[in-house]
Design a protein around this motif. Sequence first.
Motif, PDB file in Angstrom:
ATOM      1  N   GLY A   1       3.857  -6.631   1.791  1.00 53.59           N
ATOM      2  CA  GLY A   1       2.660  -7.044   1.074  1.00 53.59           C
ATOM      3  C   GLY A   1       1.550  -6.007   1.059  1.00 53.59           C
ATOM      4  O   GLY A   1       0.549  -6.192   0.357  1.00 53.59           O
ATOM      5  N   LYS A   2       1.693  -4.930   1.818  1.00 47.87           N
ATOM      6  CA  LYS A   2       0.704  -3.854   1.779  1.00 47.87           C
ATOM      7  C   LYS A   2       0.827  -3.105   0.448  1.00 47.87           C
ATOM      8  O   LYS A   2       1.823  -3.215  -0.266  1.00 47.87           O
ATOM      9  CB  LYS A   2       0.911  -2.877   2.940  1.00 47.87           C
ATOM     10  CG  LYS A   2       0.811  -3.494   4.316  1.00 47.87           C
ATOM     11  CD  LYS A   2      -0.586  -3.978   4.638  1.00 47.87           C
ATOM     12  CE  LYS A   2      -0.683  -4.434   6.089  1.00 47.87           C
ATOM     13  NZ  LYS A   2      -2.032  -5.019   6.389  1.00 47.87           N
ATOM     14  N   HIS A   3      -0.184  -2.320   0.134  1.00 48.01           N
ATOM     15  CA  HIS A   3      -0.197  -1.577  -1.136  1.00 48.01           C
ATOM     16  C   HIS A   3      -0.253  -0.087  -0.836  1.00 48.01           C
ATOM     17  O   HIS A   3      -1.130   0.381  -0.111  1.00 48.01           O
ATOM     18  CB  HIS A   3      -1.389  -1.988  -1.987  1.00 48.01           C
ATOM     19  CG  HIS A   3      -1.353  -1.420  -3.371  1.00 48.01           C
ATOM     20  ND1 HIS A   3      -2.288  -1.691  -4.334  1.00 48.01           N
ATOM     21  CD2 HIS A   3      -0.471  -0.569  -3.972  1.00 48.01           C
ATOM     22  CE1 HIS A   3      -1.999  -1.042  -5.455  1.00 48.01           C
ATOM     23  NE2 HIS A   3      -0.894  -0.345  -5.248  1.00 48.01           N
ATOM     24  N   ALA A   4       0.678   0.659  -1.408  1.00 45.89           N
ATOM     25  CA  ALA A   4       0.751   2.104  -1.190  1.00 45.89           C
ATOM     26  C   ALA A   4       0.556   2.857  -2.491  1.00 45.89           C
ATOM     27  O   ALA A   4       1.089   2.467  -3.538  1.00 45.89           O
ATOM     28  CB  ALA A   4       2.108   2.472  -0.588  1.00 45.89           C
ATOM     29  N   PHE A   5      -0.196   3.952  -2.397  1.00 46.22           N
ATOM     30  CA  PHE A   5      -0.278   4.918  -3.487  1.00 46.22           C
ATOM     31  C   PHE A   5       0.428   6.172  -3.016  1.00 46.22           C
ATOM     32  O   PHE A   5       0.107   6.718  -1.957  1.00 46.22           O
ATOM     33  CB  PHE A   5      -1.731   5.235  -3.854  1.00 46.22           C
ATOM     34  CG  PHE A   5      -1.863   6.221  -4.978  1.00 46.22           C
ATOM     35  CD1 PHE A   5      -1.755   5.802  -6.299  1.00 46.22           C
ATOM     36  CD2 PHE A   5      -2.073   7.574  -4.729  1.00 46.22           C
ATOM     37  CE1 PHE A   5      -1.863   6.710  -7.349  1.00 46.22           C
ATOM     38  CE2 PHE A   5      -2.187   8.485  -5.762  1.00 46.22           C
ATOM     39  CZ  PHE A   5      -2.076   8.050  -7.083  1.00 46.22           C
ATOM     40  N   ILE A   6       1.370   6.644  -3.833  1.00 45.07           N
ATOM     41  CA  ILE A   6       2.186   7.777  -3.432  1.00 45.07           C
ATOM     42  C   ILE A   6       2.031   8.886  -4.462  1.00 45.07           C
ATOM     43  O   ILE A   6       2.447   8.759  -5.618  1.00 45.07           O
ATOM     44  CB  ILE A   6       3.662   7.372  -3.280  1.00 45.07           C
ATOM     45  CG1 ILE A   6       3.755   6.196  -2.308  1.00 45.07           C
ATOM     46  CG2 ILE A   6       4.492   8.552  -2.777  1.00 45.07           C
ATOM     47  CD1 ILE A   6       5.097   5.541  -2.265  1.00 45.07           C
ATOM     48  N   CYS A   7       1.436   9.982  -4.032  1.00 52.27           N
ATOM     49  CA  CYS A   7       1.176  11.099  -4.925  1.00 52.27           C
ATOM     50  C   CYS A   7       2.479  11.794  -5.317  1.00 52.27           C
ATOM     51  O   CYS A   7       3.410  11.892  -4.526  1.00 52.27           O
ATOM     52  CB  CYS A   7       0.277  12.123  -4.236  1.00 52.27           C
ATOM     53  SG  CYS A   7      -1.320  11.496  -3.712  1.00 52.27           S
TER      54      CYS A   7
ATOM     55  N   ALA B   1      11.638   3.880  -0.031  1.00 50.71           N
ATOM     56  CA  ALA B   1      11.715   3.358   1.336  1.00 50.71           C
ATOM     57  C   ALA B   1      10.631   2.322   1.594  1.00 50.71           C
ATOM     58  O   ALA B   1      10.878   1.293   2.242  1.00 50.71           O
ATOM     59  CB  ALA B   1      11.607   4.505   2.335  1.00 50.71           C
ATOM     60  N   LEU B   2       9.432   2.564   1.080  1.00 46.54           N
ATOM     61  CA  LEU B   2       8.349   1.605   1.283  1.00 46.54           C
ATOM     62  C   LEU B   2       8.587   0.326   0.484  1.00 46.54           C
ATOM     63  O   LEU B   2       8.349  -0.783   0.986  1.00 46.54           O
ATOM     64  CB  LEU B   2       7.017   2.247   0.902  1.00 46.54           C
ATOM     65  CG  LEU B   2       6.512   3.303   1.889  1.00 46.54           C
ATOM     66  CD1 LEU B   2       5.331   4.061   1.303  1.00 46.54           C
ATOM     67  CD2 LEU B   2       6.125   2.671   3.213  1.00 46.54           C
ATOM     68  N   ALA B   3       9.058   0.463  -0.738  1.00 46.58           N
ATOM     69  CA  ALA B   3       9.361  -0.730  -1.540  1.00 46.58           C
ATOM     70  C   ALA B   3      10.430  -1.577  -0.860  1.00 46.58           C
ATOM     71  O   ALA B   3      10.372  -2.817  -0.883  1.00 46.58           O
ATOM     72  CB  ALA B   3       9.810  -0.320  -2.940  1.00 46.58           C
ATOM     73  N   ALA B   4      11.405  -0.931  -0.243  1.00 47.49           N
ATOM     74  CA  ALA B   4      12.463  -1.659   0.461  1.00 47.49           C
ATOM     75  C   ALA B   4      11.912  -2.455   1.638  1.00 47.49           C
ATOM     76  O   ALA B   4      12.522  -3.439   2.073  1.00 47.49           O
ATOM     77  CB  ALA B   4      13.529  -0.680   0.952  1.00 47.49           C
ATOM     78  N   GLU B   5      10.751  -2.047   2.155  1.00 51.15           N
ATOM     79  CA  GLU B   5      10.114  -2.758   3.261  1.00 51.15           C
ATOM     80  C   GLU B   5       9.110  -3.806   2.780  1.00 51.15           C
ATOM     81  O   GLU B   5       8.361  -4.364   3.577  1.00 51.15           O
ATOM     82  CB  GLU B   5       9.404  -1.760   4.176  1.00 51.15           C
ATOM     83  CG  GLU B   5      10.337  -0.834   4.912  1.00 51.15           C
ATOM     84  CD  GLU B   5      11.277  -1.580   5.855  1.00 51.15           C
ATOM     85  OE1 GLU B   5      10.860  -2.618   6.415  1.00 51.15           O
ATOM     86  OE2 GLU B   5      12.423  -1.119   6.030  1.00 51.15           O
ATOM     87  N   GLY B   6       9.092  -4.060   1.476  1.00 52.37           N
ATOM     88  CA  GLY B   6       8.214  -5.089   0.935  1.00 52.37           C
ATOM     89  C   GLY B   6       6.825  -4.614   0.566  1.00 52.37           C
ATOM     90  O   GLY B   6       5.919  -5.426   0.351  1.00 52.37           O
ATOM     91  N   VAL B   7       6.649  -3.310   0.468  1.00 50.73           N
ATOM     92  CA  VAL B   7       5.342  -2.746   0.103  1.00 50.73           C
ATOM     93  C   VAL B   7       5.220  -2.671  -1.412  1.00 50.73           C
ATOM     94  O   VAL B   7       6.170  -2.293  -2.113  1.00 50.73           O
ATOM     95  CB  VAL B   7       5.178  -1.337   0.719  1.00 50.73           C
ATOM     96  CG1 VAL B   7       3.883  -0.687   0.257  1.00 50.73           C
ATOM     97  CG2 VAL B   7       5.233  -1.411   2.240  1.00 50.73           C
ATOM     98  N   ASN B   8       4.063  -3.036  -1.930  1.00 53.85           N
ATOM     99  CA  ASN B   8       3.769  -2.844  -3.347  1.00 53.85           C
ATOM    100  C   ASN B   8       3.368  -1.389  -3.559  1.00 53.85           C
ATOM    101  O   ASN B   8       2.560  -0.849  -2.802  1.00 53.85           O
ATOM    102  CB  ASN B   8       2.648  -3.781  -3.789  1.00 53.85           C
ATOM    103  CG  ASN B   8       3.012  -5.241  -3.584  1.00 53.85           C
ATOM    104  OD1 ASN B   8       4.093  -5.680  -3.968  1.00 53.85           O
ATOM    105  ND2 ASN B   8       2.123  -5.994  -2.960  1.00 53.85           N
ATOM    106  N   VAL B   9       3.933  -0.771  -4.582  1.00 54.05           N
ATOM    107  CA  VAL B   9       3.840   0.685  -4.735  1.00 54.05           C
ATOM    108  C   VAL B   9       3.231   1.059  -6.077  1.00 54.05           C
ATOM    109  O   VAL B   9       3.593   0.500  -7.114  1.00 54.05           O
ATOM    110  CB  VAL B   9       5.244   1.313  -4.605  1.00 54.05           C
ATOM    111  CG1 VAL B   9       5.234   2.770  -5.016  1.00 54.05           C
ATOM    112  CG2 VAL B   9       5.768   1.167  -3.177  1.00 54.05           C
ATOM    113  N   THR B  10       2.317   2.013  -6.044  1.00 54.46           N
ATOM    114  CA  THR B  10       1.845   2.662  -7.261  1.00 54.46           C
ATOM    115  C   THR B  10       2.327   4.105  -7.248  1.00 54.46           C
ATOM    116  O   THR B  10       1.972   4.875  -6.341  1.00 54.46           O
ATOM    117  CB  THR B  10       0.312   2.628  -7.389  1.00 54.46           C
ATOM    118  OG1 THR B  10      -0.136   1.273  -7.426  1.00 54.46           O
ATOM    119  CG2 THR B  10      -0.133   3.338  -8.661  1.00 54.46           C
TER     120      THR B  10
END
Length: 260
Positions: A7-13, A26-35
């Motif tokens: 449920g956390k939100h990550a921005f990945i450059c 990898a972050l999406a697989a852990e349930g992180v919302n990704v931009t």
Amino acid sequence: MDLGIQGKHAFICASSQGLGLACAQALAAEGVNVTLNGRHAEKLYEVAGTLRAAFPRQKIEYLAADLTSEADRARILASLPEIDILVTNNAGPQPGSLQAWHEQALRSAIEANFIPAVQLIRAWLPGMQTRGFGRIVNITSAMVKTPHYMMGLSTAARTALTAICKAISGEVAKDNVTINNLLPERIDTPRQEFMLQRLMSQEGIDRQAARQRNVQSIAARRYGTAEEFGAACAFLCSQQASFISGQNLQLDGGSYTGLV
């Protein structure tokens, strides 16, 4: 292991390919919302579609923006006033010798591999502190600890980022905000393909010979995988990594010969 970041939100450059994309996966697989981020909207659209299909429960968005542009960074921040996880990344300068390190080359290296990361951290860090959670992971280079002559521009800019983030990390650890660096070497990505083509041209050898030469320079006698790199990033973003900050994690197959 549940990394505790669902449920956390990550921005990945710079995440339309290579190491940035590996971190996004990898972050999406852990349930992180990704931009995702990159300069080319068409490519980002395709990559986002692939991730949405693989991780249908996650929110996968993208922002086409040039990180070296102050206006584009402002647009990113306007679209995303708050994030929980920041992964900084950008393409490195072209390899070259001292004669190529003219003033504009030095500026370009700093503008690509130092200023964008610092300005994004500067903008998002206070919110992380207020909410009591933040993870910042900088993708730098093994050259930060083992400089190579032809990679001097990249080494200099990334070392500057390492130094300033070390200075910041001690001030924000009490707020459950960590800042760490991933130092890759010979990870099997498009960047390594570029380096292979360069070696082939310089030495007049074919791709197999060039790849074998590179493999022999790695203690593990193989390239690292993007999946291995992404997993390391995800762990540094986890709840379990809350006591790790201001550190440099080398992903080099055991090749670094130093003690610390």
